[in-house]
Design an enzyme around this catalytic site. Structure first.
Site, PDB file in Angstrom:
ATOM      1  N   SER A 113       0.816  -1.221   0.000  1.00 52.55           N
ATOM      2  CA  SER A 113       0.000   0.000   0.000  1.00 52.55           C
ATOM      3  C   SER A 113       0.849   1.270   0.000  1.00 52.55           C
ATOM      4  O   SER A 113       1.657   1.467  -0.881  1.00 52.55           O
ATOM      5  CB  SER A 113      -0.965  -0.049   1.186  1.00 52.55           C
ATOM      6  N   HIS A 114       0.701   2.064   1.048  1.00 57.60           N
ATOM      7  CA  HIS A 114       1.370   3.366   1.117  1.00 57.60           C
ATOM      8  C   HIS A 114       2.739   3.276   1.776  1.00 57.60           C
ATOM      9  O   HIS A 114       3.415   4.280   1.922  1.00 57.60           O
ATOM     10  CB  HIS A 114       0.485   4.306   1.923  1.00 57.60           C
ATOM     11  N   ASP A 278      -2.679   6.610  -3.182  1.00 60.52           N
ATOM     12  CA  ASP A 278      -1.521   6.021  -2.511  1.00 60.52           C
ATOM     13  C   ASP A 278      -0.769   5.031  -3.396  1.00 60.52           C
ATOM     14  O   ASP A 278      -1.043   4.913  -4.595  1.00 60.52           O
ATOM     15  CB  ASP A 278      -1.953   5.347  -1.203  1.00 60.52           C
ATOM     16  N   ASP A 280      -0.788   1.813  -3.982  1.00 60.94           N
ATOM     17  CA  ASP A 280      -1.506   0.823  -4.782  1.00 60.94           C
ATOM     18  C   ASP A 280      -2.856   1.319  -5.284  1.00 60.94           C
ATOM     19  O   ASP A 280      -3.643   0.545  -5.827  1.00 60.94           O
ATOM     20  CB  ASP A 280      -1.674  -0.482  -3.995  1.00 60.94           C
ATOM     21  N   ASP A 282      -5.643   2.545  -3.769  1.00 59.57           N
ATOM     22  CA  ASP A 282      -6.954   2.374  -3.147  1.00 59.57           C
ATOM     23  C   ASP A 282      -7.322   3.506  -2.187  1.00 59.57           C
ATOM     24  O   ASP A 282      -8.463   3.614  -1.775  1.00 59.57           O
ATOM     25  CB  ASP A 282      -7.083   0.996  -2.462  1.00 59.57           C
ATOM     26  N   ARG A 283      -6.355   4.351  -1.831  1.00 62.10           N
ATOM     27  CA  ARG A 283      -6.682   5.465  -0.936  1.00 62.10           C
ATOM     28  C   ARG A 283      -6.876   6.763  -1.720  1.00 62.10           C
ATOM     29  O   ARG A 283      -6.402   6.886  -2.850  1.00 62.10           O
ATOM     30  CB  ARG A 283      -5.549   5.695   0.069  1.00 62.10           C
ATOM     31  N   LYS A 377     -11.389  -0.639  -1.541  1.00 62.89           N
ATOM     32  CA  LYS A 377     -11.526   0.808  -1.581  1.00 62.89           C
ATOM     33  C   LYS A 377     -10.881   1.300  -2.863  1.00 62.89           C
ATOM     34  O   LYS A 377     -10.058   0.597  -3.455  1.00 62.89           O
ATOM     35  CB  LYS A 377     -10.937   1.461  -0.350  1.00 62.89           C
TER      36      LYS A 377
HETATM   37  C1  G1P Z   1      -4.459   0.813   8.072  1.00 60.66           C
HETATM   38  C2  G1P Z   1      -5.719   1.630   8.230  1.00 60.66           C
HETATM   39  C3  G1P Z   1      -6.933   0.796   7.843  1.00 60.66           C
HETATM   40  C4  G1P Z   1      -6.753   0.255   6.431  1.00 60.66           C
HETATM   41  C5  G1P Z   1      -5.421  -0.476   6.318  1.00 60.66           C
HETATM   42  C6  G1P Z   1      -5.132  -0.901   4.880  1.00 60.66           C
HETATM   43  O1  G1P Z   1      -4.503  -0.314   8.926  1.00 60.66           O
HETATM   44  O2  G1P Z   1      -5.858   2.115   9.535  1.00 60.66           O
HETATM   45  O3  G1P Z   1      -8.091   1.580   7.932  1.00 60.66           O
HETATM   46  O4  G1P Z   1      -7.800  -0.609   6.090  1.00 60.66           O
HETATM   47  O5  G1P Z   1      -4.356   0.367   6.742  1.00 60.66           O
HETATM   48  O6  G1P Z   1      -5.045   0.183   4.010  1.00 60.66           O
HETATM   49  P1  G1P Z   1      -3.802  -0.354  10.379  1.00 60.66           P
HETATM   50  O7  G1P Z   1      -2.347  -0.021  10.156  1.00 60.66           O
HETATM   51  O8  G1P Z   1      -4.466   0.712  11.194  1.00 60.66           O
HETATM   52  O9  G1P Z   1      -4.056  -1.742  10.882  1.00 60.66           O
HETATM   53 ZN    ZN Z   2      -3.380   1.239  -0.346  1.00 67.20          ZN
END
Ligand code: G1P
Ligand code: ZN
Length: 544
Positions: A113-114, A278, A280, A282-283, A377
């Site tokens: 992800s990010h 972000d 990937d 999705d954000r 998302k």
């Molecule tokens: C974090 C975010 C959560 C999201 C996840 C994946 O997870 O808080 O809402 O679904 O990234 O993008 P966390 O690090 O809090 O477990």
């Molecule tokens: Zn992501």
């Protein structure tokens, strides 16, 4: 082309977190580390003979190496077809879209992800099921169980697939289709939104927008959709070329990390609309000229305006939000007379509700919004949703947000993250706080009375699965809340997240500064959990 069985030994740290298995690249590079996890996935899935698998990732360092490994293992384990994004690329929402469109049995998404990328950065892998959404806990736990006992994995003694050529190849008995990673997703967006109205908006005098791809996967998607299909001027998309190390940045679209975009949006000559996505895809972060829309407000505003958008103009069935997300969307659901659901953190908890048709829109405070169009998302989807609303309402982002507050009241909201604290002291902090919770209800704290204090547990209304230990919450009689969670996505130490919210309906008090409004609750949150005392931190690492 022979199928070979390779001996291996288990790793003890392969339990998937909030969103798949995330580790440092160097961890994934250990011999058999990726192979063990992938074989455990296949073992947990059971009968995969003849199935179709989607494979793609966010393009970060190690993406293509991992894909070659996965494809050979998929062929050796009996998949009959793999569909792979060209160059190994697929944003997370595009992967979800493609799984659904081609009726695949599931997909493997390579992404952290990010989280920062590159040789010293993070890598990740997750499995999505046939509805296009993240595997539920029953599957992720089964995968984890297999990782603990694995002895062999199966692979193919064959040459690599050519990921850069669209078309069909074969790998052992498996067909590999390399597809354009963008077109299916872009076509879906064109079905959902009024592209002609958005095109007119983007061409209108004085309308200027900026999209920050943050050197990650969404750049090419945004260029295709915003610049090519919708006619925004070339240059609307900045940092639009995906790089394996994301330009050494931290592709998390928030006020801290999307600095270039934020500086422009808060300058004298700010564009009318700004957005970022972000690593990937999705954000999303939504900005107007000198305005930041909190993700919780964004979900509520999208819901309140959904009737203006073609895909949703027949009405929403319900709205779901993760527990720590502000309660702003609940007020919209109440007004619309539709269902509202509160789920644990993580997109996997929305899947059943979406499949059952109980909800149409979902969102998380962590810059995630989406709908029943896929089961992830979706960053660009949220951007297009906002553009569609702006095209119809012909108002500024600021005006739309303010009118929303006047109508529904404002949920002042902040999240304080304490990153990289020692895991054992983080766990101890949570354990000790949880032990005190039972004594809180009825107590007067921060000029309010505590209504409830518990460890959030969720029973899925569709399959009745219970997910416990999902965050400590303290709720007050005026609707204010303090929530504590440990992150399930970090790769170093522990991250404590503290979420703080308070509701204000008085129209003369809607434009105050968030941190000041919440100051008493922020102070109380520290005091109750002894954050400073136990961690030595006097302030959070990141405030959103
Ligand atoms: C974090 C975010 C959560 C999201 C996840 C994946 O997870 O808080 O809402 O679904 O990234 O993008 P966390 O690090 O809090 O477990
Ligand atoms: Zn992501």
């Amino acid at each position: 082309m022979a199928i070979v069985s390779i001996e291996t030994n288990p790793f003890s740290d392969q339990r998937p977190g909030t969103s798949g298995l995330r580790k440092k690249v160097t961890v994934f590079q250990q011999q058999n580390y990726l192979e063990n996890f992938v074989q455990s996935m296949f073992n947990a899935l059971g009968n995969i003979q003849g199935n179709t698998l989607i494979v793609g990732g966010d393009g970060r360092f190690y993406n293509t190496e991992a894909i070659q490994t996965i494809l050979k293992m998929a062929a050796a384990n009996g998949y009959s077809r793999a569909i792979v994004g060209k160059d190994g690329l697929l944003s997370t929402p595009a992967a979800s879209c493609v799984i659904r469109k081609y009726h695949a049995s599931g997909g493997i998404i390579l992404s952290a992800s990010h989280n920062p990328a590159g040789p010293t950065g993070d890598f990740g892998i997750k499995y999505n099921v046939s509805n296009g959404g993240p595997a539920p806990e029953s599957i992720t736990e089964a995968i984890f169980d297999y990782t603990k006992i694995i002895k062999h994995y199966k692979t193919l003694d064959d040459t690599d697939v050519e990921l850069c050529t669209i078309g069909q190849q074969s790998l052992g008995q498996m067909t590999v289709d390399i597809i354009d990673p963008i077109s299916d997703y872009a076509d879906l967006m064109a079905e959902l939104f009024d592209f002609s109205a958005i095109r007119t908006l983007l061409a209108s005098n004085g309308f200027k927008m900026r999209f920050d791809g943050m050197h990650a996967i969404t750049g090419p998607y945004a260029k295709e959709i915003l610049e090519k299909r919708l006619g925004a001027p070339v240059g609307t998309v900045i940092n639009g070329i995906p790089l394996p190390d994301f330009g050494n940045g931290h592709p998390d679209p928030n006020l801290t990390y999307a600095k270039e975009l934020v500086d422009e949006m808060f300058s004298d000559n700010a564009p009318v609309f700004g957005a970022a996505s972000d690593g990937d895809g999705d954000r999303n972060m939504i900005l107007g000229a000198n305005t930041f829309v909190t993700p919780s407000d964004s979900l509520a505003i999208l819901a309140a305006n959904a009737h203006l958008v073609p895909a949703y103009n027949k009405g929403l069935t319900g709205i779901a939000r993760s527990m720590p997300t502000s309660q702003a969307a609940d007020r919209v659901a109440e007004k619309l007379g539709i269902e509202s659901h509160e789920t644990p953190t993580g997109w996997k908890f929305f899947g059943n509700l979406l499949d059952a048709g109980s909800v149409t829109l979902c969102g998380e405070e962590s810059f995630g919004t989406g709908s029943n169009h896929i089961r992830e998302k979706d960053g660009l989807w949220a951007v297009l949703f906002w553009l569609n609303i702006l095209a119809v309402r012909k108002q500024s982002v600021t005006d739309i947000v303010e009118q929303h507050w006047y109508q529904f009241g404002r949920n002042y909201y902040t999240r304080h993250d304490y990153e990289g604290i020692a895991s054992d002291s983080a766990v101890q902090l949570m354990t000790d706080l949880e032990a005190k919770l039972a004594s809180f209800p009825g107590k007067a704290l921060a000029n309010r009375t505590v209504s409830y204090a518990d460890n959030f547990s969720y029973t899925d209304p569709v399959d009745n699965c219970v997910s416990s230990n999902q965050g400590l919450r303290i709720g007050f009689d005026d609707g204010a809340r303090i929530i504590y969670r440990l992150s399930g996505t970090g790769t170093e130490g522990a991250t404590l997240r503290v979420y703080i919210e308070s509701y204000q309906a008085d129209s003369t008090l809607l434009h105050l500064e968030t941190q000041s409004v919440l100051q008493d609750l922020i102070h109380l949150a520290d005091e109750l959990a002894e954050i400073t005392l136990r961690t030595g931190r006097t302030e959070p690492t990141v405030i959103t």
